[in-house]
Write an enzyme that holds these catalytic residues in place. Structure first.
Site, PDB file in Angstrom:
ATOM      1  N   ASP A  53     -13.662  -4.228  -2.600  1.00 25.46           N
ATOM      2  CA  ASP A  53     -13.627  -4.143  -1.139  1.00 25.46           C
ATOM      3  C   ASP A  53     -15.069  -4.273  -0.665  1.00 25.46           C
ATOM      4  OD1 ASP A  53     -10.916  -3.533  -1.372  1.00 25.46           O
ATOM      5  OD2 ASP A  53     -11.259  -1.375  -1.294  1.00 25.46           O
ATOM      6  N   ASP A  98       0.857  -1.181   0.000  1.00 28.50           N
ATOM      7  CA  ASP A  98       0.000   0.000   0.000  1.00 28.50           C
ATOM      8  C   ASP A  98       0.894   1.232   0.000  1.00 28.50           C
ATOM      9  OD1 ASP A  98      -2.241  -1.589   0.101  1.00 28.50           O
ATOM     10  OD2 ASP A  98      -2.487  -1.422   2.269  1.00 28.50           O
TER      11      ASP A  98
END
Length: 251
Positions: free
Chosen positions: A130, A11
């Site tokens: 997600d 990330d």
């Protein structure tokens, strides 16, 4: 059985690799170029680089960083975050990315999946989802790094993404992300049974056993994790040896 893949996820925020729990409590863990090169040497099958604030803050994925990453990697890597149109994807492909991952932009404009698949080929297009499950086991798709719920449901949206030309689905369970309590295997198995394209499992990796479970119970094609690799809790070579010992076909 096709060989399973191990995919460290990096990330990225402001050019640094970071990690949080449930997408919050963010801490820096290192330089993405150096970390990526290390994982390649360690035997990772692929890497995913996600700019976790690009969509939320309206920025584009940092193309220059992708160019630097490409110079130091000899394994495939996927880039995501803030990709909102064909031009964004083209810049990343030209910079050296092997695939691009689209998430919020695909939910808001599903035709983007069709357009990218037609322009670049399905193998270039990863649709990241997600989703968050409730007490009734209804899984709601979220956008902007899990911040905003939508009217889409996990399984129907994944099938639509496949029908539109996605080459892979990267499913992150928001309930499991960062908890290290294991993957969402029930939902992953349902995805694997309903789709013809590969499913990448994300969210919840904490032990070597979790990867055995995600490849057997969860039927995932690839297991993605971040902090267990970044903090060297489970080195990639150790994990791969363990999986082979458990009879999992691994690259």
């Amino acid at each position: 059985m096709l060989a399973k893949r191990i995919i460290p996820c990096l990330d990225i925020r402001d050019g640094k690799t970071v990690k949080g729990i449930n997408f919050v409590d963010i801490k820096e863990v290192g330089d993405p170029v150096e970390l990526g090169a290390k994982y390649a040497v360690d035997g990772a099958d692929e890497l995913v680089f996600l700019d976790i604030t690009a969509t939320h803050e309206g920025r584009k994925t940092f193309v220059e960083l992708v160019k630097r990453i490409a110079l130091h990697l000899n394994i495939p890597f996927t880039v995501g975050g803030g990709i909102s149109d064909i031009e964004d994807a083209g810049k990343l492909l030209n910079a050296g990315a092997d695939k691009v991952s689209i998430n919020s932009s695909a939910v808001r404009n599903p035709g983007l999946i069709d357009d990218m698949a037609k322009r670049f080929g399905s193998q270039f297009v990863v649709v990241a989802i997600d989703a968050r499950g409730d007490e009734n086991n209804h899984w709601t798709v979220t956008v902007n790094g899990g911040r905003i719920p939508t009217d889409k449901e996990l399984f129907s949206w994944a099938k639509e993404a496949e029908d539109r030309g996605a080459g892979e689905i990267l499913f992150t369970s928001m309930n499991h992300d960062g908890t290290k309590n294991g993957f969402a295997n029930e939902q992953l198995a349902k995805l694997a049974d309903s789709l013809k394209i590969p499913v990448i499992a994300s969210g919840g990796a904490g032990t070597k056993e979790h990867f055995v479970d995600v490849f057997t119970k969860g039927k995932a094609d690839a297991g993605l994790a971040a902090s267990i690799f970044h903090y060297n809790e489970i080195p990639v070579p150790v994990l791969k040896t363990y999986l082979r010992e458990k009879g999992i076909a691994i690259r």
